[in-house]
Scaffold this motif. Structure first.
Motif, PDB file in Angstrom:
ATOM      1  N   ASN A 117      -4.773  -9.922  33.228  1.00 28.95           N
ATOM      2  CA  ASN A 117      -3.959  -8.767  32.832  1.00 28.95           C
ATOM      3  C   ASN A 117      -4.459  -7.524  33.567  1.00 28.95           C
ATOM      4  O   ASN A 117      -5.557  -7.060  33.324  1.00 28.95           O
ATOM      5  CB  ASN A 117      -4.085  -8.578  31.318  1.00 28.95           C
ATOM      6  CG  ASN A 117      -3.355  -7.341  30.828  1.00 28.95           C
ATOM      7  OD1 ASN A 117      -2.678  -6.664  31.607  1.00 28.95           O
ATOM      8  ND2 ASN A 117      -3.502  -7.048  29.548  1.00 28.95           N
ATOM      9  N   ASP A 154      -5.149 -11.392  25.632  1.00 29.30           N
ATOM     10  CA  ASP A 154      -3.976 -10.848  26.316  1.00 29.30           C
ATOM     11  C   ASP A 154      -2.723 -11.592  25.879  1.00 29.30           C
ATOM     12  O   ASP A 154      -2.757 -12.796  25.647  1.00 29.30           O
ATOM     13  CB  ASP A 154      -4.138 -11.018  27.833  1.00 29.30           C
ATOM     14  CG  ASP A 154      -5.302 -10.200  28.361  1.00 29.30           C
ATOM     15  OD1 ASP A 154      -5.253  -8.969  28.226  1.00 29.30           O
ATOM     16  OD2 ASP A 154      -6.250 -10.798  28.904  1.00 29.30           O
ATOM     17  N   ASP A 182       1.646 -10.492  29.736  1.00 26.41           N
ATOM     18  CA  ASP A 182       0.867  -9.477  30.463  1.00 26.41           C
ATOM     19  C   ASP A 182       0.032 -10.081  31.584  1.00 26.41           C
ATOM     20  O   ASP A 182      -0.548  -9.360  32.396  1.00 26.41           O
ATOM     21  CB  ASP A 182      -0.079  -8.745  29.499  1.00 26.41           C
ATOM     22  CG  ASP A 182       0.690  -7.908  28.493  1.00 26.41           C
ATOM     23  OD1 ASP A 182       1.832  -7.521  28.820  1.00 26.41           O
ATOM     24  OD2 ASP A 182       0.154  -7.654  27.403  1.00 26.41           O
TER      25      ASP A 182
END
Ligand code: GDP
Length: 297
Positions: free
Chosen positions: A186, A7, A11
């Motif tokens: 995320n 990720d 995020d």
């Protein structure tokens, strides 16, 4: 295995800590979990928690959330770890203050330490006349586990799971520990997580409790869990409330899988239904071959 992309830091959003309660038999794990559950019925929710699904979430007065794995005993913790599942962020280890540090307490401590999971001790049953929390803390110190009162860094709190004394303060300490961990996930991607428990219900088919660890699960998503797969037909929280979406650190029971995955199995949402079915079928076949091989030897 299913490849997961890393990720981007922007995020990642804060998520609730996932907590397991462990300890020696009869030291008060179930009582503590029950007390927390009953005291923290979310305002406006009627009826409280109606079904045991192996995990539940609470919201404290300050608005912070904690997710509890409601499968007391470290058997579940060990079984999950044996399958490579790392679910627990923090372990509450319950020790009865009118007893000693028992073998299962020591086991729970080593399991948490081996998993690198921070421990918060709940020194329980302080309402009992024979309770001696200091004796327990001394015992811990002799095991090189120095709690705060003893000048150490390990959090602990004296509680009574029966009267509720000290339980809120214990949860505050859990939240403090969680803050240090800076737990994030995320929410904006296909969901993944871990199976907590699953069973066949006569009326409803296979019911699986899963813990979403990252991403968001939606009704209609195609889930692959261990050797099982299927489209999510319905989702419910522990209050039996139907949900359409479930984000990180949310425990839910889902309907729609074609079997009962095992506790500790990872689950993923796949875009391609056929691919999910193929992977599930391949895994079943591998498992059958392994079983045949073990039986021959
Ligand atoms: P578990 O085996 O660790 O889940 O322990 P339980 O929660 O089932 O508790 C074992 C027994 O201790 C039960 O009879 C409980 O009612 C009792 N118990 C648990 N916590 C407390 C407490 O804080 N005070 C008192 N007096 N009894 C407790």
């Amino acid at each position: 295995a299913i490849e997961e992309e890393a990720d981007a830091p922007e995020d990642l959003k804060p998520r609730a800590p996932i907590v397991t309660v462990m300890g020696h038999v009869d030291h008060g794990k179930t009582s503590l979990l029950d007390y927390i559950r009953e005291e923290n019925v979310i305002a406006g929710e009627s009826g409280g928690i109606t079904q045991h699904i192996g995990a539940y979430g609470v919201m404290l007065d300050g608005g912070q959330k904690i997710t509890f794995l409601d499968t007391p005993g470290h058997e579940a913790f060990t079984a999950m770890r044996a399958r490579g599942a790392q679910v627990t962020d923090i372990a509450i280890i319950v020790i009865a203050a009118d007893d000693d540090i028992m073998p299962q307490t020591k086991e729970a401590i080593s399991h948490a330490q081996a998993a690198g999971v921070p421990i918060v001790f709940a020194i329980n049953k302080i309402d009992r006349p024979t309770a001696n929390p200091d004796k327990i803390k001394e015992g811990l110190a002799n095991m090189n586990l120095l709690v705060e009162d003893w000048g150490g860094k390990i959090q602990s709190h004296d509680i009574s799971a029966k009267t509720g004394e000290g339980v809120n303060e214990l949860l505050e300490k859990v939240l403090l520990e969680a803050e240090l961990l800076e737990l994030k996930a995320n929410p904006e991607k296909l969901a993944n997580g871990t199976v907590v428990e699953a069973f066949l219900d006569k009326g409803r088919g296979y019911v699986s409790t899963i813990l979403v660890q990252a991403g968001t699960l939606n009704i209609g998503d195609y889930v692959l869990a261990g050797t099982c797969s299927g489209k999510v037909k319905a989702m419910q929280d522990e209050r039996g409330k139907p949900l359409k979406v479930a984000g990180p650190s949310t425990p839910i029971s889902i309907l729609g899988l074609d079997g009962a995955p095992q506790a500790g199995d990872k689950f993923n949402v796949l875009e391609d239904e056929r691919e999910a079915k193929q992977i599930a079928a391949k895994r079943s076949q591998l498992l059958r071959e392994q079983t045949v091989r073990t039986q021959r030897h």
